[in-house]
Design a protein around this motif. Structure first.
Motif, PDB file in Angstrom:
ATOM      1  N   ILE A 109       0.655  -1.071   0.102  1.00  0.00           N
ATOM      2  CA  ILE A 109      -0.095  -0.013   0.064  1.00  0.00           C
ATOM      3  C   ILE A 109       0.900   1.113  -0.055  1.00  0.00           C
ATOM      4  CG2 ILE A 109      -1.649   1.357   1.405  1.00  0.00           C
ATOM      5  CD1 ILE A 109      -2.851  -1.358   2.480  1.00  0.00           C
ATOM      6  N   ILE A 110       1.914   1.282   0.945  1.00  0.00           N
ATOM      7  CA  ILE A 110       2.790   2.490   1.056  1.00  0.00           C
ATOM      8  C   ILE A 110       3.520   2.455  -0.326  1.00  0.00           C
ATOM      9  CG2 ILE A 110       4.844   3.546   2.206  1.00  0.00           C
ATOM     10  CD1 ILE A 110       3.956   1.895   4.851  1.00  0.00           C
ATOM     11  N   LYS A 111       4.080   1.463  -1.057  1.00  0.00           N
ATOM     12  CA  LYS A 111       4.648   1.567  -2.310  1.00  0.00           C
ATOM     13  C   LYS A 111       3.972   2.123  -3.385  1.00  0.00           C
ATOM     14  CE  LYS A 111       8.359  -2.057  -1.852  1.00  0.00           C
ATOM     15  NZ  LYS A 111       8.647  -3.450  -2.273  1.00  0.00           N
ATOM     16  N   GLU A 112       2.423   1.737  -3.315  1.00  0.00           N
ATOM     17  CA  GLU A 112       1.495   2.116  -4.218  1.00  0.00           C
ATOM     18  C   GLU A 112       1.218   3.638  -4.117  1.00  0.00           C
ATOM     19  OE1 GLU A 112      -2.888   0.609  -6.277  1.00  0.00           O
ATOM     20  OE2 GLU A 112      -1.857  -0.297  -4.457  1.00  0.00           O
ATOM     21  N   ILE A 113       1.163   3.998  -2.937  1.00  0.00           N
ATOM     22  CA  ILE A 113       0.787   5.513  -2.518  1.00  0.00           C
ATOM     23  C   ILE A 113       1.881   6.134  -3.200  1.00  0.00           C
ATOM     24  CG2 ILE A 113       0.585   7.430  -0.882  1.00  0.00           C
ATOM     25  CD1 ILE A 113      -0.888   5.139   0.684  1.00  0.00           C
ATOM     26  N   GLY A 114       3.368   5.683  -2.703  1.00  0.00           N
ATOM     27  CA  GLY A 114       4.670   6.516  -3.037  1.00  0.00           C
ATOM     28  C   GLY A 114       4.660   6.674  -4.571  1.00  0.00           C
ATOM     29  N   HIS A 115       4.251   5.889  -5.359  1.00  0.00           N
ATOM     30  CA  HIS A 115       4.300   6.138  -6.790  1.00  0.00           C
ATOM     31  C   HIS A 115       3.323   6.776  -7.654  1.00  0.00           C
ATOM     32  CE1 HIS A 115       7.134   2.253  -6.013  1.00  0.00           C
ATOM     33  NE2 HIS A 115       7.716   3.077  -6.995  1.00  0.00           N
ATOM     34  N   THR A 116       2.116   7.217  -6.885  1.00  0.00           N
ATOM     35  CA  THR A 116       1.192   7.708  -7.549  1.00  0.00           C
ATOM     36  C   THR A 116       1.709   9.078  -8.035  1.00  0.00           C
ATOM     37  OG1 THR A 116       0.396   8.679  -5.426  1.00  0.00           O
ATOM     38  CG2 THR A 116      -0.497   6.561  -6.440  1.00  0.00           C
ATOM     39  N   GLU A 117       0.934   9.837  -8.841  1.00  0.00           N
ATOM     40  CA  GLU A 117       1.428  11.027  -9.278  1.00  0.00           C
ATOM     41  C   GLU A 117       1.478  12.253  -8.115  1.00  0.00           C
ATOM     42  OE1 GLU A 117       0.761  13.993 -13.135  1.00  0.00           O
ATOM     43  OE2 GLU A 117      -0.141  11.946 -13.130  1.00  0.00           O
ATOM     44  N   VAL A 118       0.682  11.997  -7.351  1.00  0.00           N
ATOM     45  CA  VAL A 118       0.313  12.916  -6.199  1.00  0.00           C
ATOM     46  C   VAL A 118       1.626  13.162  -5.398  1.00  0.00           C
ATOM     47  CG1 VAL A 118      -0.816  13.078  -3.932  1.00  0.00           C
ATOM     48  CG2 VAL A 118      -2.202  12.810  -6.111  1.00  0.00           C
ATOM     49  N   PHE A 119       2.286  12.106  -5.030  1.00  0.00           N
ATOM     50  CA  PHE A 119       3.462  12.156  -4.257  1.00  0.00           C
ATOM     51  C   PHE A 119       4.964  12.130  -5.317  1.00  0.00           C
ATOM     52  CE2 PHE A 119       0.385  10.630  -1.335  1.00  0.00           C
ATOM     53  CZ  PHE A 119       0.913  11.029  -0.117  1.00  0.00           C
ATOM     54  N   TYR A 120       4.750  12.151  -6.362  1.00  0.00           N
ATOM     55  CA  TYR A 120       5.791  12.252  -7.370  1.00  0.00           C
ATOM     56  C   TYR A 120       6.594  13.544  -7.324  1.00  0.00           C
ATOM     57  CZ  TYR A 120       8.512  12.470 -11.718  1.00  0.00           C
ATOM     58  OH  TYR A 120       9.610  12.368 -12.483  1.00  0.00           O
ATOM     59  N   ALA A 121       8.059  13.116  -7.364  1.00  0.00           N
ATOM     60  CA  ALA A 121       8.989  14.118  -7.545  1.00  0.00           C
ATOM     61  C   ALA A 121      10.109  13.729  -8.568  1.00  0.00           C
ATOM     62  CB  ALA A 121       9.798  14.378  -6.081  1.00  0.00           C
ATOM     63  N   PRO A 122      10.698  14.522  -9.221  1.00  0.00           N
ATOM     64  CA  PRO A 122      11.726  14.327 -10.095  1.00  0.00           C
ATOM     65  C   PRO A 122      12.883  13.770  -9.504  1.00  0.00           C
ATOM     66  CG  PRO A 122      10.756  16.473 -10.835  1.00  0.00           C
ATOM     67  CD  PRO A 122      10.310  15.743  -9.298  1.00  0.00           C
ATOM     68  N   LYS A 123      13.730  13.117 -10.244  1.00  0.00           N
ATOM     69  CA  LYS A 123      14.983  12.432  -9.704  1.00  0.00           C
ATOM     70  C   LYS A 123      15.929  13.719  -8.917  1.00  0.00           C
ATOM     71  CE  LYS A 123      15.357   8.281 -12.461  1.00  0.00           C
ATOM     72  NZ  LYS A 123      16.068   7.655 -13.685  1.00  0.00           N
ATOM     73  N   ALA A 124      16.351  13.294  -8.138  1.00  0.00           N
ATOM     74  CA  ALA A 124      17.320  14.415  -7.509  1.00  0.00           C
ATOM     75  C   ALA A 124      18.387  13.700  -6.604  1.00  0.00           C
ATOM     76  CB  ALA A 124      16.591  15.089  -6.521  1.00  0.00           C
ATOM     77  N   GLY A 125      19.511  14.492  -6.217  1.00  0.00           N
ATOM     78  CA  GLY A 125      20.700  13.943  -5.471  1.00  0.00           C
ATOM     79  C   GLY A 125      20.364  13.717  -4.023  1.00  0.00           C
ATOM     80  N   ARG A 126      21.251  12.850  -3.340  1.00  0.00           N
ATOM     81  CA  ARG A 126      21.111  12.369  -2.033  1.00  0.00           C
ATOM     82  C   ARG A 126      20.951  13.942  -1.007  1.00  0.00           C
ATOM     83  NH1 ARG A 126      24.768   7.176  -1.032  1.00  0.00           N
ATOM     84  NH2 ARG A 126      23.791   5.803  -2.101  1.00  0.00           N
TER      85      ARG A 126
END
Length: 416
Positions: free
Chosen positions: A6-23
């Motif tokens: 469930i957590i993974k599915e939520i994290g992959h939604t566009e609502v929580f999306y963020a472009p790639k970034a450094g650490r």
């Protein structure tokens, strides 16, 4: 579906999306979102104000260390108007308007969309993502806290479940105040509402229900109004994605109503009791009417420049702390009008319109989500006065959402 899935599915939604970034970008954003969120966690009693402001300064420097930095003109105009206000008006020293303006400048430069560069936009997106995660966790957790008798709101800690379920405004759950639990639950509910429109999993109906019920338990009428206005807005004014399947909206509302029935007498007691008390005191909005009247009176006295940034008329009818200068405006938008006058209101309105128009032109799920948040927060801010109080979590959240609406075009272009 397991919790991890469930957590993974939520994290992959566009609502929580963020472009790639450094650490470093992710780490700084997580640290800042955590420090800001700790302010509202009732189970952690640590003063994080100075570290929070320090992280804002570090974030500004990080965003400025980019070769293509620009500044949004509408923000610059707003800052200049507010600066002119604090330098020109004879504001009582107890209000510390100059210091509060500097604080406002630091926080909004860091979290909103004034600094325009790829690095700044991506960094702010991660701050938004992590803050949204904390908001959802605290909101859903507070639902269960209600039935477990856990209440970290200071004024309500001596009350049992039976007492604060029938005394509106005394339940904060995992949050330190009911007036904070209400709007963060509103944001959490809208997040799962939007996710469900593009996802078949019924778990998101449940998460929407839990979040919305936390706003009910907090007896926050303005937060519930914010949710209602945002959903109605999605039904009548959005062209795709969120309102693409009205059947889903009917399902989520009907199921939520059915699930709420067995516990309705307990969870709705607080908000109904609060509404009844307000009616007995002179009207449903009596708790805010005097504040509205004070703000309008102040505006009439000084319509062009207002009475002063984050201050009230010391000779007026409103109360304030003469030692700390703390004020409770009762309404954000009228506070901007009364404190900064027509000039400040003009700059403020220009910025909000720009945020709305930018996301309105974008049909992506993320753009429509942040637009719904803007609609909900704008509605809620009519009844709470946090917009100019830059040290608080809700103020940061408000300006962060405004910034996300302005940034949404870049996020859409870089969505995988």
């Amino acid at each position: 579906m397991g919790l991890v899935n469930i957590i993974k599915e939520i994290g992959h939604t566009e609502v929580f999306y963020a472009p790639k970034a450094g650490r470093f970008c992710k780490g700084l954003a997580l640290l800042w979102a955590t420090m800001a969120s700790v302010q509202i966690m009732g189970f952690i009693s640590v003063d994080t104000f100075l570290p929070y402001i320090g992280l804002c300064l570090v974030s500004i420097l990080y965003c400025l260390c980019d070769g293509s930095v620009q500044f949004k003109g509408r923000y610059v105009f707003l800052y200049l108007v507010f600066l002119f206000n604090v330098l020109v008006l004879p504001i009582e020293p107890c209000f510390n308007s100059k210091l509060r303006f500097v604080q406002f400048l630091i926080v909004t430069l860091a979290c909103s969309a004034c600094i325009s560069s790829a690095r700044a936009i991506i960094f702010r997106r991660y701050v938004f993502r992590y803050a949204l995660m904390y908001i959802c966790i605290l909101s859903i957790g507070s639902f269960f806290a209600f039935f477990l008798g856990v209440n970290y709101m200071q004024v309500g800690t001596q009350l049992g479940l039976a007492e604060y379920s029938s005394n509106g405004g005394t339940f904060g759950g995992l949050v330190n105040h009911s007036m904070t639990l209400g709007p963060i639950s509103m944001i959490s509910a809208l997040a799962f509402y939007v996710i469900y429109q593009n996802n078949n999993s019924k778990i998101f109906i449940v998460l929407f229900f839990l979040s919305a019920m936390s706003a009910v338990m907090a007896a926050s009428r303005s937060a519930l109004l914010g949710v209602a206005v945002a959903i109605l807005f999605s039904l009548f004014f959005m062209k795709s994605n969120v309102n693409g399947n009205k059947k889903r909206i009917i399902i989520i509302l009907c199921i939520s109503a059915l699930v709420a029935m067995p516990i309705a007498d307990r969870v709705f007691a607080g908000v109904l009791n609060k509404q009844e008390q307000r009616k007995e005191q002179g009207g449903a909005l009596s708790s805010r009417q005097s504040k509205f009247d004070c703000r309008i009176d102040e505006f009439m006295k000084s319509p062009l420049l207002g009475v002063g940034f984050v201050s009230v008329d010391p000779n007026g009818n409103d109360e304030y702390n003469p030692v700390t200068g703390q004020v409770e405006p009762g309404t954000s938008h009228l506070a901007v009008l009364s404190m900064t006058g027509l000039l400040g209101m003009f700059a403020y309105t220009l910025l909000l319109l720009n945020a709305y128009k930018t996301s309105k032109r974008d049909n992506s799920l993320n753009a429509q989500f942040v637009m719904l948040l803007l609609v909900a927060m704008f509605t809620h801010a009519w009844f709470e006065g946090y917009v100019l109080s830059a040290g608080g979590f809700l103020s940061m959240t408000y300006w962060m959402i405004v910034g996300q609406n302005i940034d949404c075009k870049y996020i859409t272009e870089h969505t995988l």
